[in-house]
Motif scaffolding. Structure first.
Motif, PDB file in Angstrom:
ATOM      1  N   ALA A  47      -6.924   5.879  21.213  1.00 10.31           N
ATOM      2  CA  ALA A  47      -7.693   5.076  20.261  1.00 10.31           C
ATOM      3  C   ALA A  47      -8.711   5.940  19.519  1.00 10.31           C
ATOM      4  CB  ALA A  47      -8.399   3.930  20.988  1.00 10.31           C
ATOM      5  N   TRP A  48      -9.279   6.933  20.194  1.00 12.42           N
ATOM      6  CA  TRP A  48     -10.205   7.852  19.534  1.00 12.42           C
ATOM      7  C   TRP A  48      -9.485   8.588  18.408  1.00 12.42           C
ATOM      8  CZ3 TRP A  48     -10.422  13.084  18.665  1.00 12.42           C
ATOM      9  CH2 TRP A  48     -11.650  13.576  18.231  1.00 12.42           C
ATOM     10  N   TYR A  50      -6.876   7.564  16.780  1.00 11.29           N
ATOM     11  CA  TYR A  50      -6.652   6.591  15.707  1.00 11.29           C
ATOM     12  C   TYR A  50      -7.924   6.385  14.892  1.00 11.29           C
ATOM     13  CZ  TYR A  50      -6.470   2.242  13.246  1.00 11.29           C
ATOM     14  OH  TYR A  50      -6.587   1.302  12.260  1.00 11.29           O
ATOM     15  N   GLY A  51      -9.074   6.288  15.557  1.00  7.86           N
ATOM     16  CA  GLY A  51     -10.342   6.106  14.846  1.00  7.86           C
ATOM     17  C   GLY A  51     -10.642   7.256  13.902  1.00  7.86           C
ATOM     18  N   ALA A  54      -8.450   6.727  10.967  1.00  2.04           N
ATOM     19  CA  ALA A  54      -8.891   5.578  10.180  1.00  2.04           C
ATOM     20  C   ALA A  54     -10.041   5.941   9.259  1.00  2.04           C
ATOM     21  CB  ALA A  54      -9.285   4.421  11.105  1.00  2.04           C
ATOM     22  N   ALA A  66     -13.358   0.907   8.385  1.00  3.30           N
ATOM     23  CA  ALA A  66     -13.837   2.142   9.025  1.00  3.30           C
ATOM     24  C   ALA A  66     -15.156   2.595   8.392  1.00  3.30           C
ATOM     25  CB  ALA A  66     -12.783   3.236   8.922  1.00  3.30           C
ATOM     26  N   THR A 113      -2.340   1.171  12.732  1.00  3.90           N
ATOM     27  CA  THR A 113      -3.293   0.057  12.725  1.00  3.90           C
ATOM     28  C   THR A 113      -2.647  -1.203  13.286  1.00  3.90           C
ATOM     29  OG1 THR A 113      -4.455   0.980  10.820  1.00  3.90           O
ATOM     30  CG2 THR A 113      -4.772  -1.370  11.264  1.00  3.90           C
ATOM     31  N   MET A 116      -2.372  -0.711  16.988  1.00  7.84           N
ATOM     32  CA  MET A 116      -3.675  -0.774  17.670  1.00  7.84           C
ATOM     33  C   MET A 116      -4.188  -2.208  17.757  1.00  7.84           C
ATOM     34  SD  MET A 116      -4.630   2.106  18.864  1.00  7.84           S
ATOM     35  CE  MET A 116      -6.340   1.767  19.155  1.00  7.84           C
ATOM     36  N   LYS A 130     -10.807  -0.474  21.806  1.00  7.97           N
ATOM     37  CA  LYS A 130     -11.859  -0.768  20.823  1.00  7.97           C
ATOM     38  C   LYS A 130     -12.962   0.285  20.867  1.00  7.97           C
ATOM     39  CE  LYS A 130     -10.954  -5.680  21.195  1.00  7.97           C
ATOM     40  NZ  LYS A 130     -11.424  -6.924  21.801  1.00  7.97           N
ATOM     41  N   THR A 133     -11.639   3.604  19.415  1.00  8.46           N
ATOM     42  CA  THR A 133     -11.562   3.558  17.954  1.00  8.46           C
ATOM     43  C   THR A 133     -12.947   3.707  17.349  1.00  8.46           C
ATOM     44  OG1 THR A 133      -9.599   2.160  18.050  1.00  8.46           O
ATOM     45  CG2 THR A 133     -10.833   2.172  15.981  1.00  8.46           C
TER      46      THR A 133
END
Length: 168
Positions: A47-48, A50-51, A54, A66, A113, A116, A130, A133
């Motif tokens: 998730a990190w 992905y963040g 983003a 974002a 996205t 996720m 969460k 991200t």
């Protein structure tokens, strides 16, 4: 694209530290079953990543969410620094340059996205996803080590998008 401040980076580091302290199984347990314990950290790390991707999107709903998350986090972090410990605010901690996503790279971010959002809603690791991200968004454009991770992640998304869509 929003710029992260020292306060925003501080919040991101706090999220990472909180997650690591919550996850830490102890050295004997980690030595005994390393894969099992490292596997528990994997949702946060994915998730990190992905963040980070983003926050590198430059427009659309994903980019707006974002950017808004980064703006609010930077503001809250600045408030915490000024009122909490008497520090300064509005010091930019943004890297001077970042690798933008190509059109196919942004398509990969859109696909991620959807995955996720579904995983955060259905998975037992929704909280970790969460938080990961959020942490990735706050640290993705920083000038530190986390910001440098944005370059290989963007290259990977651009490569994958070019490969999937046949545009190299």
């Amino acid at each position: 694209m929003q710029f992260v401040t020292i306060g925003g980076v501080t919040v991101g580091i706090c999220i990472a530290l909180y997650t690591l302290v919550k996850w830490w199984p102890g050295l004997p347990s980690l030595r005994k079953k390393p894969q099992q314990h490292l596997g528990k950290l994997l949702p946060f790390l994915l998730a990190w990543s992905y963040g980070v991707l983003a926050i590198l999107t430059v427009g659309g709903l994903v980019g707006w969410i974002a950017d808004t998350t980064l703006w609010i986090t930077s503001w809250l972090g600045d408030v915490a620094l000024v009122w909490g410990v008497g520090g300064q605010s509005r010091q930019s901690a943004t890297a001077t340059a970042y690798l933008p996503l190509t059109q196919t790279g942004t398509a990969i971010v859109l696909i991620l996205t959807v995955g996720m959002v579904a995983a955060a809603k259905k998975s037992q690791y929704g909280h970790d996803l969460k938080m990961g991200t959020w942490c990735g968004i706050t640290l993705g454009t920083s000038a530190g080590v986390a910001g440098f991770a944005a370059v290989p992640l963007a290259q990977a998304a651009n490569w994958l998008g070019g490969t999937v869509y046949g545009v190299l």
